[in-house]
Design an enzyme around this catalytic site. Sequence first.
Site, mmCIF file in Angstrom:
data_model
loop_
_atom_site.group_PDB
_atom_site.id
_atom_site.type_symbol
_atom_site.label_atom_id
_atom_site.label_comp_id
_atom_site.label_asym_id
_atom_site.label_seq_id
_atom_site.Cartn_x
_atom_site.Cartn_y
_atom_site.Cartn_z
ATOM 1 N N CYS A 113 -9.572 21.434 -23.038
ATOM 2 C CA CYS A 113 -9.990 20.174 -23.653
ATOM 3 C C CYS A 113 -9.436 18.966 -22.895
ATOM 4 C CB CYS A 113 -9.476 20.084 -25.085
ATOM 5 S SG CYS A 113 -10.148 21.332 -26.192
ATOM 6 N N HIS A 169 -9.153 15.066 -27.499
ATOM 7 C CA HIS A 169 -8.172 14.950 -28.581
ATOM 8 C C HIS A 169 -6.880 14.300 -28.119
ATOM 9 C CE1 HIS A 169 -5.869 18.355 -26.990
ATOM 10 N NE2 HIS A 169 -6.965 19.094 -26.992
#
Length: 165
Positions: free
Chosen positions: A140, A121
């Site tokens: 992430c 992301h």
Amino acid sequence: MKRRIFLLGTITAFLSGCASRFRDYNGPQVTRLRMYKDERLLILDGVEGELRRFPIGLGFAPVGHKQFEGDGRTPEGAYIIDRRNPNSEFHLSIGISYPNEADVAFAESHGRSPGGDIFIHGGPRRGIDPMNVRDWTAGCPSVTDRQIERIYAMVQDGTPIDIYP
């Protein structure tokens, strides 16, 4: 007056089109992603070889394979891109299929949850620049907003991703 309103509307429409986070991609198909955690590098490959590379940030505990929810680690191993989130809290995001069956079995054997929701992301809307704060996520891989726009356009669901230490 009507002319001024028309011109203002036209300019607004043009500028909003330029600011779109959804990009078009008409190049070669991305056939595999390779992520090298130690090098903080994401590579997008096509049939003919490397198409693009991007620097990445990782979770706040970047060394080792993700094992449990909340450990701050980024998974290692073979996964696929399995979903996308155009309304991500982190600009745009594409999902990695963590946990797989082995990840779930390992965590359960220790009476723990493996966690989940691992996405590549962009930066948060809270103003952190993921490239200036190196490893800030809960596990992430992160890139800049501009980079996730390109990745989001280039990578399709079902694309394999290999994540190396």
